[in-house]
Design a protein around this motif. Structure first.
Motif, PDB file in Angstrom:
ATOM      1  N   THR A  54      -0.753  -6.526 -38.693  1.00 41.05           N
ATOM      2  CA  THR A  54      -0.620  -6.223 -40.119  1.00 41.05           C
ATOM      3  C   THR A  54       0.843  -6.050 -40.501  1.00 41.05           C
ATOM      4  O   THR A  54       1.289  -6.534 -41.548  1.00 41.05           O
ATOM      5  N   ALA A  55       1.592  -5.352 -39.644  1.00 43.84           N
ATOM      6  CA  ALA A  55       3.014  -5.138 -39.923  1.00 43.84           C
ATOM      7  C   ALA A  55       3.770  -6.463 -39.944  1.00 43.84           C
ATOM      8  O   ALA A  55       4.606  -6.706 -40.825  1.00 43.84           O
ATOM      9  N   TYR A  56       3.470  -7.344 -38.994  1.00 42.01           N
ATOM     10  CA  TYR A  56       4.157  -8.639 -38.930  1.00 42.01           C
ATOM     11  C   TYR A  56       3.874  -9.464 -40.183  1.00 42.01           C
ATOM     12  O   TYR A  56       4.787 -10.008 -40.815  1.00 42.01           O
ATOM     13  N   ILE A  57       2.593  -9.553 -40.549  1.00 42.54           N
ATOM     14  CA  ILE A  57       2.231 -10.351 -41.722  1.00 42.54           C
ATOM     15  C   ILE A  57       2.804  -9.723 -42.990  1.00 42.54           C
ATOM     16  O   ILE A  57       3.263 -10.425 -43.897  1.00 42.54           O
ATOM     17  N   GLY A  58       2.791  -8.388 -43.056  1.00 42.38           N
ATOM     18  CA  GLY A  58       3.336  -7.714 -44.228  1.00 42.38           C
ATOM     19  C   GLY A  58       4.813  -7.995 -44.409  1.00 42.38           C
ATOM     20  O   GLY A  58       5.278  -8.258 -45.521  1.00 42.38           O
ATOM     21  N   LEU A  59       5.575  -7.965 -43.317  1.00 37.85           N
ATOM     22  CA  LEU A  59       7.009  -8.237 -43.404  1.00 37.85           C
ATOM     23  C   LEU A  59       7.287  -9.709 -43.688  1.00 37.85           C
ATOM     24  O   LEU A  59       8.276 -10.054 -44.335  1.00 37.85           O
ATOM     25  N   LYS A  60       6.408 -10.582 -43.220  1.00 36.01           N
ATOM     26  CA  LYS A  60       6.624 -12.019 -43.394  1.00 36.01           C
ATOM     27  C   LYS A  60       6.188 -12.507 -44.774  1.00 36.01           C
ATOM     28  O   LYS A  60       6.879 -13.290 -45.424  1.00 36.01           O
ATOM     29  N   ALA A  94      -6.510  -9.731 -39.273  1.00 38.68           N
ATOM     30  CA  ALA A  94      -7.844 -10.171 -38.862  1.00 38.68           C
ATOM     31  C   ALA A  94      -8.625  -9.067 -38.169  1.00 38.68           C
ATOM     32  O   ALA A  94      -9.667  -9.328 -37.572  1.00 38.68           O
ATOM     33  N   ALA A  95      -8.147  -7.836 -38.254  1.00 40.18           N
ATOM     34  CA  ALA A  95      -8.796  -6.747 -37.516  1.00 40.18           C
ATOM     35  C   ALA A  95     -10.244  -6.563 -37.948  1.00 40.18           C
ATOM     36  O   ALA A  95     -11.137  -6.364 -37.119  1.00 40.18           O
ATOM     37  N   TRP A  96     -10.478  -6.620 -39.264  1.00 41.34           N
ATOM     38  CA  TRP A  96     -11.850  -6.407 -39.743  1.00 41.34           C
ATOM     39  C   TRP A  96     -12.783  -7.497 -39.222  1.00 41.34           C
ATOM     40  O   TRP A  96     -13.947  -7.249 -38.911  1.00 41.34           O
ATOM     41  N   TYR A  97     -12.256  -8.722 -39.086  1.00 38.67           N
ATOM     42  CA  TYR A  97     -13.062  -9.839 -38.590  1.00 38.67           C
ATOM     43  C   TYR A  97     -13.438  -9.612 -37.129  1.00 38.67           C
ATOM     44  O   TYR A  97     -14.583  -9.849 -36.721  1.00 38.67           O
ATOM     45  N   ILE A  98     -12.485  -9.135 -36.330  1.00 34.51           N
ATOM     46  CA  ILE A  98     -12.765  -8.843 -34.925  1.00 34.51           C
ATOM     47  C   ILE A  98     -13.813  -7.738 -34.815  1.00 34.51           C
ATOM     48  O   ILE A  98     -14.721  -7.795 -33.974  1.00 34.51           O
ATOM     49  N   ALA A  99     -13.699  -6.728 -35.681  1.00 28.88           N
ATOM     50  CA  ALA A  99     -14.673  -5.635 -35.664  1.00 28.88           C
ATOM     51  C   ALA A  99     -16.070  -6.142 -36.023  1.00 28.88           C
ATOM     52  O   ALA A  99     -17.073  -5.717 -35.430  1.00 28.88           O
ATOM     53  N   TYR A 100     -16.141  -7.053 -36.991  1.00 26.91           N
ATOM     54  CA  TYR A 100     -17.436  -7.643 -37.344  1.00 26.91           C
ATOM     55  C   TYR A 100     -18.027  -8.405 -36.163  1.00 26.91           C
ATOM     56  O   TYR A 100     -19.223  -8.291 -35.857  1.00 26.91           O
ATOM     57  N   LEU A 101     -17.203  -9.202 -35.500  1.00 24.25           N
ATOM     58  CA  LEU A 101     -17.697  -9.977 -34.362  1.00 24.25           C
ATOM     59  C   LEU A 101     -18.211  -9.063 -33.251  1.00 24.25           C
ATOM     60  O   LEU A 101     -19.244  -9.341 -32.633  1.00 24.25           O
ATOM     61  N   LEU A 102     -17.480  -7.974 -32.999  1.00 24.78           N
ATOM     62  CA  LEU A 102     -17.923  -7.025 -31.979  1.00 24.78           C
ATOM     63  C   LEU A 102     -19.265  -6.416 -32.363  1.00 24.78           C
ATOM     64  O   LEU A 102     -20.182  -6.318 -31.536  1.00 24.78           O
ATOM     65  N   GLY A 103     -19.385  -6.015 -33.635  1.00 25.98           N
ATOM     66  CA  GLY A 103     -20.640  -5.426 -34.091  1.00 25.98           C
ATOM     67  C   GLY A 103     -21.807  -6.388 -33.979  1.00 25.98           C
ATOM     68  O   GLY A 103     -22.917  -6.006 -33.583  1.00 25.98           O
ATOM     69  N   MET A 104     -21.550  -7.654 -34.312  1.00 24.22           N
ATOM     70  CA  MET A 104     -22.627  -8.645 -34.218  1.00 24.22           C
ATOM     71  C   MET A 104     -22.985  -8.930 -32.766  1.00 24.22           C
ATOM     72  O   MET A 104     -24.155  -9.116 -32.425  1.00 24.22           O
TER      73      MET A 104
END
Length: 555
Positions: free
Chosen positions: A86-92, A99-109
């Motif tokens: 998030t920090a990298y994308i925010g600065l860029k 994509a953290a929320w996407y990874i969390a969704y995949l783990l939950g599924m």
């Protein structure tokens, strides 16, 4: 049969209100419409659907949603790991997305959690990643003012020998309290902008789709979930490969590290013409020219001999950034156009005017104003970029401040209603927070003033222990309590309209307020110039973290 005041809802006016479909209205009247079915998707932003789902949640959410500490900790852990992304994308990019929320969704599924469990865990993930947003947009300024020659004054750097570890510690601890206050504030606005006057929330469809897939997996509809995940996976893979070629420094040559596409663009050059004139650093842009080694100049240079070239007065380019394309996709045409109006006015009107009329630009080194075209003496210079950074950007800051103040005035009725609701909560009137025999539906409104007091005292103690005067800490604590509520309300509303929370924009307003007070009353507040600037920057960092956390409630 369920009865809603549909006539009243039809009279309500909103720029985003959509007409309800006959099938949706019929399902609502029968009480058969449920979460994640087709009628829900087809009736978003109707107002009727949101009111219906709110009543349905009041009745059924205690049986559907259950807190699970272990799963929430999974979400927090994923968010903590991806906070660096998030920090990298925010600065860029200037946008705090990951994509953290996407990874969390995949783990939950993968673990076959229920949609409500997935949603709660991913909310924790989003909160963990957004907690650092204030640091992304403000804290780096301390390092730039201390070490970057572009920001030096005639007497040297504005900041020297700053104890950055102590400042970071103060910012982190203070952000914890401020972030919780931000969440408390916007429990109020959840009903205002998700139920009573629902905002379009661009990008929310992606969240709903992931919950839909989680529901399919949890209920056994594996084939449908597999197809959806396959589509998402393919595009995720293609995006990663594309970004790898665009950004990763694969080629190391002549003490330079180049991405593959940059290397190819610089290689494909004949004389004064080359592909790098149109492509460099992940951007397809207007012809800028190349140097003797085929390296892109990046921006069209202005000089007396090239003053006829319209590209020397502006900059047109497209960054190959999938995140921006995706956000624009969910915004749709109207909102995306409104978001880009500032870009169009700035680069096609204001910047060309500054260069054309040789507008005087303040030069910090000489501490005087010089005509902008004087920067192009010799071989020329990218005057459009100087015009943007030293003139037009200042206009933009003024527009943000003016727009923010106008937004506050425009929302006075909303604030009055909120204060009335809080007053009623203290009297025990008109509240649906506690459901008899079930528990708390949402956090009690009457606790908000308590948390305001706790946060106020915490800021006073933290900043005083951090080395700032008591009076200066008192001023900051007061500003934080007010701006987190007032400016945060604007930020969250904009997020609901565009899908982007303007953390940096509202932070500008707070920074100007703090610096205006601290720099003009240094003797009274027992601050020197450096301490005034540092307190303003750290304070703005804390504010940014607070409203970022508030955005997780509505988003």
């Amino acid at each position: 049969m369920r009865t809603l005041d549909v006539t009243y809802m039809g009279v309500e006016k909103s720029a985003y209100r959509q007409p309800i479909t006959p099938q949706g209205l019929k399902a609502i009247e029968k009480g058969t419409l449920t979460w994640l079915d087709d009628d829900m998707y087809n009736n978003l932003n109707t107002g009727v659907l949101e009111q219906y789902l709110e009543e349905k949640n009041l009745e059924e959410s205690f049986e559907v949603s259950h807190w699970n500490t272990g799963k929430v900790l999974y979400g927090i852990a994923i968010g903590a790991v991806f906070s660096g992304v998030t920090a990298y994308i925010g600065l860029k990019l200037g946008l705090a997305i990951s994509a953290a929320w996407y990874i969390a969704y995949l783990l939950g599924m993968a673990l076959k959690w229920s949609p409500s469990e997935v949603n709660i865990a991913t909310s924790a993930t989003t909160g963990a990643t957004h907690a650092s947003t204030g640091f992304i947009f403000t804290f780096p300024a301390i390092f730039l003012l201390a070490s970057d020659a572009r920001y030096e004054l005639a007497t040297g750097p504005l900041i020297s020998n700053a104890d950055t570890f102590n400042l970071a510690f103060v910012g982190i601890v203070a952000s914890m309290f401020a972030g919780f206050l931000g969440i408390m504030y916007f429990i109020i606005f959840r009903r205002v902008w998700l139920v009573e006057d629902p905002l379009p929330l661009p990008g929310f469809e992606a969240t709903l789709k992931m919950l839909d897939i989680a529901s399919d997996v949890n209920t056994g509809a594996v084939e449908h979930a597999r197809e959806s995940l396959k589509t998402i996976g393919v595009w995720t893979g293609l995006t990663m490969v594309g970004l790898f070629l665009v950004e990763y420094p694969l080629i190391w040559v002549n003490d330079r590290k180049l991405a593959l596409l940059d290397f190819l663009a610089e290689t494909l050059a004949i004389g004064d013409y080359g592909l790098a004139s149109f492509y460099s650093s992940g951007k397809i842009h207007q012809p800028s020219g190349i140097d003797a080694d085929g390296i892109s100049l990046g921006h069209t240079q202005w000089s007396e001999s090239t003053s006829w070239n319209p590209f020397a007065y502006t900059y047109i380019g497209i960054a190959l950034t999938p995140s921006m394309f995706a956000i624009g996709w969910f915004m749709k045409t109207r909102v995306a156009f409104l978001v880009n109006l500032g870009t169009l006015v700035g680069w096609f009107f204001l910047v060309p005017l500054v260069v054309w009329f040789n507008f005087p630009i303040y030069d910090a080194m000489s501490q005087s104003s010089v005509p902008i075209q004087s920067y192009a003496s010799g071989d020329g210079a990218a005057l459009q970029m100087i015009a943007f950074s030293k003139s037009v950007r200042t206009i933009a800051i003024g527009s943000i401040v003016g727009g923010g103040m106008f937004g506050l005035a425009k929302m006075y009725k909303t604030f009055l209603n909120i204060f009335t609701d809080i007053g009623s909560a203290f009297k025990g009137e008109g509240s649906q927070e506690y459901m008899e025999g079930k528990g708390w539906y949402e956090w009690p409104l009457k606790h908000i003033p308590i948390f305001m007091g706790v946060t106020f005292l915490s800021m006073l103690v933290i900043f005083t222990v951090g080395g700032f005067s008591i009076l200066a800490s008192l001023v900051f604590a007061t500003v934080l309590i007010m701006t987190t509520f007032l400016l945060g309300a604007i930020a969250v509303r904009v997020m609901g309209e565009t899908g982007i929370e303007p953390v940096s924009g509202t932070s500008f307003i707070v920074l100007l307020m703090l610096l205006g007070v601290f720099l003009n009353f240094q003797d009274l507040l027992d601050l020197n110039t450096q301490d005034a600037v540092l307190l303003g920057l750290v304070g703005t960092t804390v504010f940014g973290s607070a409203i970022s956390m508030s955005g997780t409630v509505i988003g």
